[in-house]
Design a protein around this motif. Structure first.
Motif, mmCIF file in Angstrom:
data_model
loop_
_atom_site.group_PDB
_atom_site.id
_atom_site.type_symbol
_atom_site.label_atom_id
_atom_site.label_comp_id
_atom_site.label_asym_id
_atom_site.label_seq_id
_atom_site.Cartn_x
_atom_site.Cartn_y
_atom_site.Cartn_z
ATOM 1 N N TYR A 298 0.829 -1.209 0.000
ATOM 2 C CA TYR A 298 0.000 0.000 0.000
ATOM 3 C C TYR A 298 0.865 1.262 0.000
ATOM 4 O O TYR A 298 0.439 2.301 -0.502
ATOM 5 C CB TYR A 298 -0.947 -0.012 1.192
ATOM 6 N N ASP A 299 2.055 1.155 0.540
ATOM 7 C CA ASP A 299 3.003 2.273 0.434
ATOM 8 C C ASP A 299 3.391 2.469 -1.026
ATOM 9 O O ASP A 299 3.326 3.585 -1.558
ATOM 10 C CB ASP A 299 4.224 1.975 1.303
ATOM 11 N N VAL B 208 -1.359 4.389 -1.404
ATOM 12 C CA VAL B 208 -2.627 4.398 -0.668
ATOM 13 C C VAL B 208 -2.398 4.712 0.807
ATOM 14 O O VAL B 208 -3.146 5.473 1.411
ATOM 15 C CB VAL B 208 -3.333 3.031 -0.815
ATOM 16 N N LEU B 209 -1.365 4.124 1.399
ATOM 17 C CA LEU B 209 -1.029 4.378 2.796
ATOM 18 C C LEU B 209 0.482 4.561 2.893
ATOM 19 O O LEU B 209 1.229 3.596 3.046
ATOM 20 C CB LEU B 209 -1.505 3.223 3.685
ATOM 21 N N VAL B 210 0.903 5.799 2.776
ATOM 22 C CA VAL B 210 2.332 6.129 2.766
ATOM 23 C C VAL B 210 2.793 6.388 4.194
ATOM 24 O O VAL B 210 2.124 7.113 4.939
ATOM 25 C CB VAL B 210 2.590 7.373 1.889
ATOM 26 N N LEU C 106 -12.019 -2.501 4.204
ATOM 27 C CA LEU C 106 -12.489 -2.297 2.838
ATOM 28 C C LEU C 106 -11.928 -3.355 1.897
ATOM 29 O O LEU C 106 -12.604 -3.799 0.965
ATOM 30 C CB LEU C 106 -12.106 -0.892 2.364
ATOM 31 N N ARG C 107 -10.691 -3.768 2.115
ATOM 32 C CA ARG C 107 -10.121 -4.815 1.270
ATOM 33 C C ARG C 107 -10.790 -6.165 1.526
ATOM 34 O O ARG C 107 -10.944 -6.974 0.619
ATOM 35 C CB ARG C 107 -8.610 -4.937 1.501
ATOM 36 N N ALA D 90 -8.549 1.620 -6.251
ATOM 37 C CA ALA D 90 -8.818 3.008 -6.637
ATOM 38 C C ALA D 90 -9.947 3.585 -5.797
ATOM 39 O O ALA D 90 -9.916 4.767 -5.406
ATOM 40 C CB ALA D 90 -9.168 3.079 -8.117
ATOM 41 N N GLU D 91 -10.949 2.764 -5.491
ATOM 42 C CA GLU D 91 -12.071 3.259 -4.704
ATOM 43 C C GLU D 91 -11.711 3.368 -3.228
ATOM 44 O O GLU D 91 -12.237 4.228 -2.507
ATOM 45 C CB GLU D 91 -13.285 2.355 -4.918
#
Length: 338
Positions: free
Chosen positions: A25-26, A30-32, A59-60, A67-68
């Motif tokens: 995700y980094d 999405v989640l940095v 959500l996953r 993208a959503e």
């Protein structure tokens, strides 16, 4: 730094995401991490990112596309945007479940076709009464062939006839009918239904599936029609148990109220088209209905007393006869503008 930040291992334990997922995700943006050590490339996360990571994990788990997810996280303080994304995904999941049900029913139908011949034993008056009660709801759209007939759905628990045109759905049980053999689920062509309804048959009859044909036979009756080669929609999830919001109605009085009820023009699309909704006030709920459709449902029930089952202004209006608990007519409401 260590007092205000947590390493990737601790973040994984606190969020429910794996270390490899956090790295992914980094990389996807999405989640940095709040900080990356320039010498070791070790990732550090802030306390406020734990809630974001937990949200991402949830959500996953329900399959929301990346993208959503990014859109939800970007607009997480705007509940209108979040709700729109989540509702759209929920509709996709529901559509996918409906598709899966149709495929499984189709597979079941193929197995039924390969099984030994099955038949239903009933009486002509019972069969004709059930067909007459659902006939008005048969669809006429040639692009939806699965709705242009009457479903005969029989299992060891009950024998039902069902019709729907998407705007209303009617289910009637055949009292006293007996299934001989495996389950039957076949769409009887409307031409055969109309032939039956025009007959004066009486006494016992047998309905059987003979290859691609549906055969109805009795001492004074012998009719055959080719089954509709399509998959009828799975109606069972719609036929819910009676809800808590119920109203007992005297049909004659309700007809008078329906005739006197106000109407309202309701837009049906961006092209300016409108439909006329009859506005009924049922208890504390105001609901829009198609007056003609509702009258047809009342005519088909042919009862003096009915129960309206209403779960809200946008839920299907369920019409039930207390003396026939297995029967129901559903009428989709018309959404009234605020």
């Amino acid at each position: 730094m260590e007092e205000r930040m947590r390493g990737i291992g601790q973040m994984a334990r606190d969020s429910g995401l794996t270390v490899s997922a956090l790295r992914f995700y980094d990389g996807a943006g999405v989640l940095v991490p709040a900080h990356v050590d320039p010498w070791t490339n070790y990732r550090w996360y802030g306390d406020d990112q734990v809630v974001v990571a937990r949200l991402l994990a949830r959500l996953r788990r329900v399959g929301l596309p990346l993208a959503e997810i990014s859109r939800v996280l970007e607009h997480r303080n705007d509940l209108a945007v979040v709700d729109a994304v989540l509702e759209a995904h929920l509709r996709r999941l529901e559509d996918g479940l409906a598709d899966a049900r149709r495929e499984l029913l189709s597979a079941r139908s193929l197995l039924v076709q390969e099984s030994p011949m099955t038949s239903i034993a009933t009486t002509a008056p019972a069969l004709l009464a059930a067909l007459r009660a659902v006939r008005f709801a048969v669809g006429t759209d040639p692009e939806l062939p699965m709705l242009t007939g009457v479903l005969l759905d029989a299992d060891p628990d009950a024998v039902r006839v069902v019709a729907t045109d998407r705007y209303r759905l009617v289910v009637r049980q055949l009292p006293g009918a007996v299934l001989d053999g495996a389950r039957i689920s076949v769409i009887v062509p409307v031409a055969l239904v109309d032939e039956l309804l025009s007959s004066t048959a009486s006494g016992p009859v047998t309905v059987r599936v003979d290859g691609d044909d549906v055969v109805v036979q009795g001492s004074d009756l012998a009719l055959r029609g080719r089954r509709v080669d399509a998959d009828f929609p799975d109606y069972r999830p719609l036929v819910r148990e009676p809800g808590s919001a119920q109203m007992e109605l005297d049909v004659a009085r309700f007809r008078d109220e329906l005739a006197a009820a106000p109407t309202r023009a309701v837009p049906t699309g961006p092209d300016g088209a409108e439909e006329t909704a009859t506005v009924l006030t049922l208890g504390e709920v105001e609901v829009g209905v198609n007056r003609e459709f509702l009258l047809q449902a009342l005519d088909a029930d042919d009862a003096g007393q009915l129960v309206l089952d209403l779960d809200g202004p946008l839920a299907p209006l369920a019409i039930r006869d207390p003396s026939r608990p297995g029967d129901v007519s559903l009428l989709m409401p018309i959404r009234l503008p605020a």
